[in-house]
Design a protein around this motif. Structure first.
Motif, PDB file in Angstrom:
ATOM      1  N   GLU A 122     -34.653  22.911 -14.517  1.00 18.64           N
ATOM      2  CA  GLU A 122     -35.755  23.869 -14.388  1.00 18.64           C
ATOM      3  C   GLU A 122     -36.975  23.211 -13.725  1.00 18.64           C
ATOM      4  N   VAL A 123     -37.202  21.925 -14.064  1.00 22.93           N
ATOM      5  CA  VAL A 123     -38.304  21.200 -13.437  1.00 22.93           C
ATOM      6  C   VAL A 123     -38.089  21.123 -11.930  1.00 22.93           C
ATOM      7  N   ALA A 124     -36.884  20.728 -11.524  1.00 27.74           N
ATOM      8  CA  ALA A 124     -36.570  20.612 -10.101  1.00 27.74           C
ATOM      9  C   ALA A 124     -36.718  21.950  -9.389  1.00 27.74           C
ATOM     10  N   ASN A 125     -36.319  23.022 -10.043  1.00 24.31           N
ATOM     11  CA  ASN A 125     -36.422  24.353  -9.448  1.00 24.31           C
ATOM     12  C   ASN A 125     -37.887  24.736  -9.206  1.00 24.31           C
ATOM     13  N   GLN A 126     -38.738  24.468 -10.179  1.00 27.82           N
ATOM     14  CA  GLN A 126     -40.155  24.784 -10.029  1.00 27.82           C
ATOM     15  C   GLN A 126     -40.795  23.943  -8.915  1.00 27.82           C
ATOM     16  N   LEU A 127     -40.467  22.670  -8.872  1.00 31.80           N
ATOM     17  CA  LEU A 127     -41.050  21.793  -7.861  1.00 31.80           C
ATOM     18  C   LEU A 127     -40.577  22.148  -6.460  1.00 31.80           C
ATOM     19  N   GLU A 128     -39.320  22.589  -6.356  1.00 30.09           N
ATOM     20  CA  GLU A 128     -38.774  22.974  -5.057  1.00 30.09           C
ATOM     21  C   GLU A 128     -39.481  24.191  -4.500  1.00 30.09           C
ATOM     22  N   HIS A 129     -39.808  25.149  -5.369  1.00 24.91           N
ATOM     23  CA  HIS A 129     -40.438  26.394  -4.914  1.00 24.91           C
ATOM     24  C   HIS A 129     -41.961  26.299  -4.849  1.00 24.91           C
ATOM     25  N   HIS A 130     -42.523  25.197  -5.337  1.00 25.92           N
ATOM     26  CA  HIS A 130     -43.984  25.028  -5.327  1.00 25.92           C
ATOM     27  C   HIS A 130     -44.309  23.601  -4.876  1.00 25.92           C
ATOM     28  N   PRO A 131     -44.220  23.350  -3.564  1.00 25.63           N
ATOM     29  CA  PRO A 131     -44.406  21.990  -3.017  1.00 25.63           C
ATOM     30  C   PRO A 131     -45.736  21.338  -3.371  1.00 25.63           C
ATOM     31  N   ARG A 132     -46.809  22.139  -3.477  1.00 22.41           N
ATOM     32  CA  ARG A 132     -48.098  21.541  -3.809  1.00 22.41           C
ATOM     33  C   ARG A 132     -48.071  20.916  -5.196  1.00 22.41           C
ATOM     34  N   LEU A 133     -47.303  21.541  -6.090  1.00 25.58           N
ATOM     35  CA  LEU A 133     -47.176  21.013  -7.445  1.00 25.58           C
ATOM     36  C   LEU A 133     -46.423  19.688  -7.434  1.00 25.58           C
ATOM     37  N   LYS A 134     -45.519  19.551  -6.495  1.00 22.67           N
ATOM     38  CA  LYS A 134     -44.716  18.333  -6.388  1.00 22.67           C
ATOM     39  C   LYS A 134     -45.597  17.123  -6.125  1.00 22.67           C
ATOM     40  N   SER A 135     -46.621  17.289  -5.296  1.00 23.33           N
ATOM     41  CA  SER A 135     -47.520  16.166  -5.004  1.00 23.33           C
ATOM     42  C   SER A 135     -48.409  15.832  -6.197  1.00 23.33           C
ATOM     43  N   LYS A 136     -48.729  16.832  -7.011  1.00 16.62           N
ATOM     44  CA  LYS A 136     -49.562  16.605  -8.189  1.00 16.62           C
ATOM     45  C   LYS A 136     -48.775  15.953  -9.324  1.00 16.62           C
ATOM     46  N   LEU A 137     -47.477  16.204  -9.348  1.00 18.39           N
ATOM     47  CA  LEU A 137     -46.612  15.657 -10.404  1.00 18.39           C
ATOM     48  C   LEU A 137     -45.563  14.752  -9.774  1.00 18.39           C
ATOM     49  N   ALA A 138     -46.045  13.758  -9.051  1.00 18.19           N
ATOM     50  CA  ALA A 138     -45.148  12.893  -8.279  1.00 18.19           C
ATOM     51  C   ALA A 138     -44.143  12.173  -9.157  1.00 18.19           C
ATOM     52  N   GLU A 139     -44.576  11.699 -10.315  1.00 20.41           N
ATOM     53  CA  GLU A 139     -43.660  10.986 -11.212  1.00 20.41           C
ATOM     54  C   GLU A 139     -42.538  11.904 -11.694  1.00 20.41           C
ATOM     55  N   LEU A 140     -42.884  13.094 -12.129  1.00 23.31           N
ATOM     56  CA  LEU A 140     -41.872  14.043 -12.598  1.00 23.31           C
ATOM     57  C   LEU A 140     -40.933  14.429 -11.462  1.00 23.31           C
ATOM     58  N   ALA A 141     -41.477  14.529 -10.250  1.00 25.64           N
ATOM     59  CA  ALA A 141     -40.636  14.888  -9.103  1.00 25.64           C
ATOM     60  C   ALA A 141     -39.563  13.829  -8.874  1.00 25.64           C
ATOM     61  N   ILE A 142     -39.924  12.558  -9.019  1.00 27.99           N
ATOM     62  CA  ILE A 142     -38.961  11.469  -8.833  1.00 27.99           C
ATOM     63  C   ILE A 142     -37.891  11.508  -9.917  1.00 27.99           C
ATOM     64  N   VAL A 143     -38.327  11.696 -11.157  1.00 25.40           N
ATOM     65  CA  VAL A 143     -37.357  11.725 -12.264  1.00 25.40           C
ATOM     66  C   VAL A 143     -36.437  12.928 -12.139  1.00 25.40           C
ATOM     67  N   ALA A 144     -36.992  14.070 -11.727  1.00 27.07           N
ATOM     68  CA  ALA A 144     -36.168  15.269 -11.547  1.00 27.07           C
ATOM     69  C   ALA A 144     -35.143  15.051 -10.444  1.00 27.07           C
ATOM     70  N   GLU A 145     -35.564  14.368  -9.377  1.00 32.61           N
ATOM     71  CA  GLU A 145     -34.633  14.069  -8.281  1.00 32.61           C
ATOM     72  C   GLU A 145     -33.514  13.150  -8.768  1.00 32.61           C
ATOM     73  N   TRP A 146     -33.873  12.197  -9.605  1.00 34.33           N
ATOM     74  CA  TRP A 146     -32.870  11.269 -10.151  1.00 34.33           C
ATOM     75  C   TRP A 146     -31.854  12.008 -11.010  1.00 34.33           C
ATOM     76  N   HIS A 147     -32.341  12.918 -11.844  1.00 33.06           N
ATOM     77  CA  HIS A 147     -31.448  13.696 -12.707  1.00 33.06           C
ATOM     78  C   HIS A 147     -30.588  14.661 -11.909  1.00 33.06           C
ATOM     79  N   SER A 148     -31.101  15.075 -10.737  1.00 35.67           N
ATOM     80  CA  SER A 148     -30.342  16.048  -9.939  1.00 35.67           C
ATOM     81  C   SER A 148     -29.245  15.386  -9.114  1.00 35.67           C
ATOM     82  N   GLY A 149     -29.181  14.040  -9.103  1.00 43.53           N
ATOM     83  CA  GLY A 149     -28.091  13.362  -8.420  1.00 43.53           C
ATOM     84  C   GLY A 149     -28.488  12.534  -7.211  1.00 43.53           C
ATOM     85  N   ASN A 150     -29.703  12.729  -6.699  1.00 45.23           N
ATOM     86  CA  ASN A 150     -30.146  11.953  -5.535  1.00 45.23           C
ATOM     87  C   ASN A 150     -30.779  10.646  -6.022  1.00 45.23           C
TER      88      ASN A 150
END
Length: 656
Positions: A110-138
């Protein structure tokens, strides 16, 4: 019949209630509802909320309600609320808090889905974006990004613990990563953090770091004992050596640029690096600029010797200033005429070109340049006009905004909400709604916005809107006369001109009464609490830190402090403004180095770029405000007797 009478009666009794639901009452109910929600008085909150169905700010109650109740049980409600109010700026805050909650509950999909659809949020939550990417397989890319954050000293929260453990299991940090982090920590003097790092460190490596620590304490002594074991034998050691040399020479240059420059020449021989990386050239540039800011005339030669790739508008500006300080008008003239065409055409360098020509006796060419510069509006234009005895050019124009566009903007929901927040004195929320409503505005829309903001008595947004519209000649919007009663009263108390007070307000806060700087300066005239306390004690004015957001209090205190600076520094606005911005002790030091014999040169050679720009803007602002009050403009640098710097007394600490 009885039913009809009951209906009529109910309508009759309801009429006063309906008529009583004015916008003022709705605002009051909204404020009460917000307080009830914060206090968890949910019954009262529900009752008040029902009355606010048509109130423009009612969506905020729904957003706040979901924000206070974030948990695993209301994810669907949060999603529905966000979908219902996508254009409300505070929805971004709700979404950010929700994504953090999802991460804490390990709902990474769900975190990855929100960050994917809201790119500005991804830059504000850079750490969570990395962890979400790790959990998603990349995982490979995620690990690379994690390493970058670790090396750059970025902070990590508990949500990345599992990834951190996996990162360690993969052999991180590598030796290169570890030393890159050590170098950054050492450069900041964070030696305890280095000691706390896990991992092996050889006896030799410990000696190098011990040497660096001593280098920071006494660069000149330490450089004489450069460890022979530290040579550029690998990329890590090259980076370490260069970081130590740069750190040590920078510290040495603060106290003695001559010693730093001499040491640089020695190190280039003892510690040669690949010349293509330009390391020593970059260090030489910083030392030369440091010397120039200390008004050491030798800096002109150092700047001239820099390779072309290290020369910039900044180095050229300081080289020109060195010629001014040396009164070498021939070199200054030659240097300006050799600048890149676009650069030399700036008002700054055209004015100084005319100044140099006049100093050399070529009045005809000088006057032609001064007259051309005087056609503009600004600090150098006003100086040029003074040189020629010409009236200042203001070129005021009315904003040509379309009435239809004004009506359309006023009816936008975001603009309506902005006005409501203004009425409730919630200025930051008003700002957010205003910017969101005008995010894609074109120049014509910004013109209409400037007219609206001006009509609403919202000076900071009127100024910004006029600028974005390109309406640079809309001086009534760009130089408002707000807080006139308080400014005139402060002027009467202090002896300052109202124009100088307005000039400082505009430069300090752009008329934002709630302005708060990262350093803690508050209000219209950006007062530090300690400075305000000192001035308040002197004039016997009582009030806490929050009182600094009151225009009346802030203007009074700021004006008294500005007047104090002006009285201490020859009654010169330029020096008072410099002291207001950089502190009186710095101005005293600068005067000891360079007397205020020629005001234009003194201001042009202020060591701090920020302070120089500030002083010039305050003086130009004050000139425009004199025009706005239909007053005869005062000269920028009146000729008068100047006392010696040693006669200046500074009884108060440098608190700004």
């Amino acid at each position: 019949m009885r039913f009809v009478l009951l209906v009529i009666a109910s309508c009759f009794f309801a009429m006063p209630f309906t008529q009583a639901a004015t916008i003022e009452q709705q605002r009051d109910w909204f404020t009460q509802a917000h307080r009830a929600l914060d206090a968890h008085h949910m019954d009262r909150y529900a009752t008040l909320k029902k009355k606010l169905a048509d109130y423009p700010l009612s969506p905020y109650l729904d957003i706040w309600e979901q924000r206070k109740a974030i948990s695993g049980k209301n994810d669907a409600e949060i999603a529905a609320t966000l979908e219902l109010f996508p254009d409300i700026p505070e929805s971004d805050d709700l979404r950010k808090a929700w994504v953090k909650s999802l991460a804490e509950r390990s709902k990474w999909k769900e975190v990855a889905n929100q960050l994917e659809h809201h790119p500005r949020l991804k830059s504000k939550l850079a750490e969570l974006a990395i962890v979400a990417e790790w959990h998603s397989g990349n995982q490979e890319h995620a690990m690379t990004e994690f390493s970058k954050r670790w090396v750059n000293l970025d902070k990590f929260s508990g949500t990345s613990i599992s990834m951190h453990k996996a990162w360690l299991r993969q052999g991180h940090p590598t030796s290169e990563e570890r030393w890159s982090r050590i170098i950054k920590l050492a450069g900041k003097g964070h030696w305890r953090d280095i000691e706390a790092l896990d991992g092996p460190m050889s006896k030799q490596q410990k000696k190098w770091l011990h040497y660096w620590r001593n280098l920071q304490k006494n660069p000149q002594s330490a450089f004489a004992r450069w460890p022979s074991s530290l040579s550029p034998s690998s990329p890590v050691y090259t980076a370490l050596s260069q970081a130590m040399i740069s750190d040590g020479l920078t510290r040495l240059a603060r106290k003695d640029p001559l010693q730093a420059y001499a040491m640089l020449q020695q190190l280039q021989t003892r510690m040669p690096f690949d010349s293509s990386d330009g390391f020593y050239d970059e260090v030489a540039k910083e030392i030369a600029l440091r010397a120039a800011r200390q008004h050491m005339t030798v800096a002109a030669g150092w700047l001239e010797q820099l390779p072309d790739r290290q020369k910039s508008a900044e180095t050229r500006a300081w080289q020109a200033r060195m010629y001014m300080l040396d009164y070498d008008w021939a070199k200054l003239l030659q240097f300006i005429e050799a600048m890149p065409t676009e650069e030399q055409q700036e008002d700054r360098w055209q004015y100084w070109r005319g100044y140099a020509l006049q100093a050399r006796g070529d009045n005809e060419k000088a006057n032609a340049i001064f007259a051309a510069v005087a056609n503009g509006r600004g600090y150098y234009s006003f100086l040029g006009a003074e040189r020629m005895g010409l009236p200042y050019s203001f070129d005021n124009e009315q904003i040509a905004a379309s009435p239809a566009m004004i009506r359309e903007l006023e009816q936008r929901s975001g603009v309506i909400r902005a006005r409501e927040w203004l009425a409730l004195k919630s200025y930051s929320k008003a700002d957010r709604e205003w910017y969101a409503a005008l995010a894609a505005a074109n120049p014509d829309e910004w013109k209409a916005a400037a007219v609206i903001a001006s009509a609403w008595e919202w000076p900071e947004q009127a100024i910004r809107a006029a600028y974005r519209a390109g309406a640079m000649n809309a001086l009534e919007e760009r130089f408002p006369l707000h807080y006139q009663k308080d400014v005139l009263l402060a002027a009467k108390e202090t002896g300052l001109s109202p124009a100088s007070i307005w000039g400082v307000i505009r430069q300090e806060s752009l008329f934002n009464r709630q302005a708060l700087s990262p350093a803690g300066a508050r209000g219209l005239m950006q007062l530090m609490p300690k400075t305000a306390k000192m001035v308040a004690k002197k004039i016997r004015l009582h009030g806490g830190h929050e009182a600094l957001f009151s225009p009346r209090v802030n203007i009074r205190l700021g004006s008294h402090y500005l007047a104090d600076m002006k009285a201490r520094f020859y009654d010169q606005l330029a020096l008072a403004a410099a002291a207001y911005n950089a502190g009186p002790h710095r101005v005293k030091q600068w005067l000891e180095r360079t007397p205020f014999d020629t005001g234009e040169i003194w201001v042009e050679t202020i060591p701090f770029n920020e302070t120089r720009h500030y002083v010039q803007q305050v003086m130009a602002n004050a000139t425009v405000y004199e025009w706005r009050q239909q007053q005869a403009p005062t000269r920028k640098f009146p000729v008068q007797a100047i006392v010696e710097p040693s006669q200046i007394t500074l009884n108060s600490p440098d608190l700004l």
